[in-house]
Design an enzyme around this catalytic site. Structure first.
Site, mmCIF file in Angstrom:
data_model
loop_
_atom_site.group_PDB
_atom_site.id
_atom_site.type_symbol
_atom_site.label_atom_id
_atom_site.label_comp_id
_atom_site.label_asym_id
_atom_site.label_seq_id
_atom_site.Cartn_x
_atom_site.Cartn_y
_atom_site.Cartn_z
ATOM 1 N N HIS A 190 48.153 91.967 41.544
ATOM 2 C CA HIS A 190 48.766 92.067 42.866
ATOM 3 C C HIS A 190 48.104 91.119 43.852
ATOM 4 O O HIS A 190 48.749 90.537 44.718
ATOM 5 C CB HIS A 190 48.675 93.508 43.380
ATOM 6 C CG HIS A 190 49.637 94.412 42.702
ATOM 7 N ND1 HIS A 190 49.336 95.704 42.365
ATOM 8 C CD2 HIS A 190 50.895 94.203 42.278
ATOM 9 C CE1 HIS A 190 50.377 96.241 41.766
ATOM 10 N NE2 HIS A 190 51.332 95.357 41.701
ATOM 11 N N GLU A 431 68.122 86.019 24.152
ATOM 12 C CA GLU A 431 66.697 85.668 24.059
ATOM 13 C C GLU A 431 66.187 85.804 22.640
ATOM 14 O O GLU A 431 65.005 85.645 22.375
ATOM 15 C CB GLU A 431 65.863 86.502 25.041
ATOM 16 C CG GLU A 431 66.117 87.984 25.010
ATOM 17 C CD GLU A 431 65.329 88.741 26.083
ATOM 18 O OE1 GLU A 431 64.464 88.156 26.738
ATOM 19 O OE2 GLU A 431 65.589 89.947 26.224
ATOM 20 N N ASP A 455 61.506 84.366 25.896
ATOM 21 C CA ASP A 455 61.533 84.968 24.564
ATOM 22 C C ASP A 455 62.270 84.091 23.559
ATOM 23 O O ASP A 455 61.898 84.044 22.387
ATOM 24 C CB ASP A 455 62.168 86.364 24.625
ATOM 25 C CG ASP A 455 61.153 87.401 25.078
ATOM 26 O OD1 ASP A 455 59.986 87.318 24.635
ATOM 27 O OD2 ASP A 455 61.506 88.279 25.884
ATOM 28 N N CYS A 502 67.497 82.499 32.945
ATOM 29 C CA CYS A 502 66.583 83.274 33.798
ATOM 30 C C CYS A 502 65.135 83.240 33.303
ATOM 31 O O CYS A 502 64.286 83.934 33.833
ATOM 32 C CB CYS A 502 67.062 84.718 33.932
ATOM 33 S SG CYS A 502 66.987 85.638 32.386
#
Ligand code: PEP
Ligand code: MG
Length: 587
Positions: A190, A431, A455, A502
């Site tokens: 984060h 993928e 992937d 994507c």
């Protein structure tokens, strides 16, 4: 002079004076209690939770005002950890059953929770251990009533620390630090995410940095390449300065083009969308020019909880995402979980090869009730905007049919319960090589495709995407990958369904011309990359891109393809603005 290489966490090149922060160690007392003291100790612990919650709330507000409004969710997550049943109840149980003070009991609980995280192989989820640490540290400070001594760095310092919490980074941001370097951490922590959003250059995972640097040393941080130079000589400083100047110049040009449409010189409109993991990323994505969410990785909803998200949780989250996206489309990817990507709520047996194991759509089709909770939640929310649903890791037609059948079952049940169920476009992620090879068959079964190149490359080239030793072999320019993409686009065109790319490839400016030439019209990526990709789109010529794609499809190696693509880019950017401006800094 010493040069160290770690993980590039946030872009930017900074020069300054090092300011070393030792991670504060909280010396929590440990003592046993008498039976008649236990109730009071439990009360003390509960009061400390309330007080800490208030502190986190204040930090959240400060983070907001420091410009990190998109990431206040992280502080919200810390507040949730603070209220987590396991943390609270287990600590109270230790106080009562072991007759020990709250600080000691809390330490015991946290050790147990962190042990669970240690068993998780996925880097992202393992990094969540530090979130538990940060919350426990705050709570211990409140309990012991010892104020941590915050020594503020002087303005424009480069902070060197063992680790930094998001809240600590927000504080340091207000001290106007120039950059930071940490011994631990990953690109997905984060703190790194916030550093990117606050544009603070950062390098993390530099394990030996404490040995090499002291406060006051001059230091260069290159967040583009993950490099740190301690006590650089004049020549090296000049090289980095030149590189920084070039980077700033191209960033200024990019900003000028940010609001213009993503349209090629001959009028082809390309849609640029954002990949998100949390709803709160949407406002930032929109301000970077995202025209919608092309990939919402919903599995992050399963993070850091003891129970699986309920149908209501899914519906509420999806409604929020749709609302934040306004009228823009949102593509919800159903959860892509597996042993490598799942903490707590669902015990799964360990697997030798999680990437090839019981994960993603396979897991969902086995855990029907879990999957139905998500599908029903998504369907309930979908009516409030432009939502699409897509299934990850589809290997063939039967996966799609089974998943669609379950979706239809959910829609029917909801209808029978009196809910109005909208028609939602359903897509498949391409993928897996098997899916790409039979894309013509899959195209008849779905309303859209989204090519997950991360992937697809991993499976087609047999390159583990988490293994840095083979990372150099994951070449997007590999002729096999280009052929697979081409095949998928051709199949989609024949059935007149849209295709998005994507994977990370969509954010790589070197790939943009080629993807356009191969027929891709929608790219979904980390939103920060959108201005740069838009710039390439706006210089591209569709016909030239098509010819480039035809030419490179006939080539034999990734290097040959790369050479042609880079020279095509050189032609549309004669100023060289598309190339990384750092070729002269090799040592
Ligand atoms: C991909 O595989 O390319 C993809 C976008 O999904 P993820 O990175 O979440 O696996
Ligand atoms: Mg994937």
């Amino acid at each position: 002079m010493q040069r160290l290489t770690g993980i590039a966490a946030a872009d930017g090149i900074a020069f300054g004076s090092a300011f070393v922060i030792d991670r504060r160690r909280i010396n929590a007392p440990k003592y046993h209690l008498q039976p008649d003291e236990l109730d009071a100790e439990v009360d003390r612990f509960r009061r400390a939770i309330e007080a800490t919650d208030l502190q986190l709330q204040r930090i959240k507000e400060k983070l907001y005002w420091a410009g990190g409004e998109d990431h206040t969710l992280i502080l919200q997550a810390h507040q949730l950890i603070l209220q987590d049943e396991q943390l609270v109840e287990q600590t109270i149980r230790h106080i009562r059953e072991d007759a020990i003070n709250a600080e000691w009991a809390l330490r015991r609980t946290v050790t147990g929770i962190k042990r669970l995280f240690d068993q998780v192989e996925d880097d992202y989820f393992r990094e969540r251990r530090s979130d538990v640490d940060f919350v426990a540290d705050h709570l211990l400070v409140t309990l012991t009533d010892k104020k941590p001594v915050h020594v503020d760095p002087p303005p424009e310092a480069v902070v060197v620390a063992h680790d930094l919490s998001p809240a600590e980074l927000a504080r340091l941001y207000r001290c106007q630090i120039r950059a930071f370097v940490t011994e631990v951490g990953g690109r997905n922590s984060h703190t790194s995410i916030i550093a990117r959003s606050l544009a603070i250059p950062a390098v993390v995972g530099l394990s030996e940095v404490f040995v090499s640097v002291g406060t006051g040393d001059s230091i260069i941080v290159d967040g583009f390449r993950g490099e740190v130079v301690i006590c650089p000589d004049d020549e090296v400083t000049r090289r980095y300065q030149r590189r920084r100047d070039r980077r700033s110049k191209s960033a200024r040009v990019l900003r000028r083009e940010q609001d213009l449409p993503a349209e090629t010189v001959d009028g082809l409109r390309v849609r640029l969308l954002a990949n998100i993991e949390f709803a709160d990323e949407i406002p930032g994505a929109r301000s970077h020019g995202a025209e919608g969410v092309g990939l919402y990785r919903t599995e992050f909803l399963y993070l850091g909880r003891r129970t699986l998200p309920s149908e209501e949780d899914h519906a509420a989250d999806a409604r929020r995402v749709i609302e934040l996206a306004g009228a823009s489309p949102v593509t919800f990817r159903t959860c892509d979980l597996g042993v490598d990507k799942l903490p707590g709520p669902m015990p799964l047996s360990r697997e030798a090869n999680p990437a090839l194991g019981l994960r993603s759509i396979r897991l969902c089709l086995e855990r029907r009730e879990m999957f139905k909770a998500q599908l029903r939640g998504l369907l309930r929310a979908a009516g409030s905007g432009t939502a699409r649903i897509m299934f990850p890791m589809v290997s063939g037609v039967s996966d799609v049919r089974r998943a669609r059948a379950l979706l239809a079952e959910c829609a029917e049940e909801l209808g029978a319960e009196g809910a109005s169920v909208p028609e939602v476009p359903v897509g498949a992620m391409i993928e897996m090589p098997s899916a790409a090879i039979i894309a013509d068959l899959l195209a008849r079964e779905v309303d859209f495709f989204s090519i997950g190149t991360n992937d697809l490359i991993q499976y087609a080239l047999a390159v583990d995407r988490t293994n840095e030793q083979v990372a150099h072999l994951a070449r997007a320019f590999h002729p096999a990958i280009l052929r697979l993409i081409r095949q998928v686009v051709t199949a989609a065109e024949a059935c007149e369904i849209p295709v998005t790319v994507c994977g990370e490839l969509a954010a790589d400016p070197a790939m943009t011309l080629l993807l356009i030439g191969l027929g891709v019209r929608e790219l979904s990526m980390n939103a920060l990359a959108i201005p740069q990709i838009k710039r390439v789109v706006r210089r591209a010529n569709l016909e030239a891109a098509r010819q480039l794609a035809e030419r490179v499809l006939a080539l034999s190696t990734a290097s040959e393809v790369e050479e042609q693509v880079m020279s095509a880019l050189d032609e549309i950017f004669p100023d060289g603005g598309h190339r990384p401006a750092d070729d002269d800094t090799q040592f």
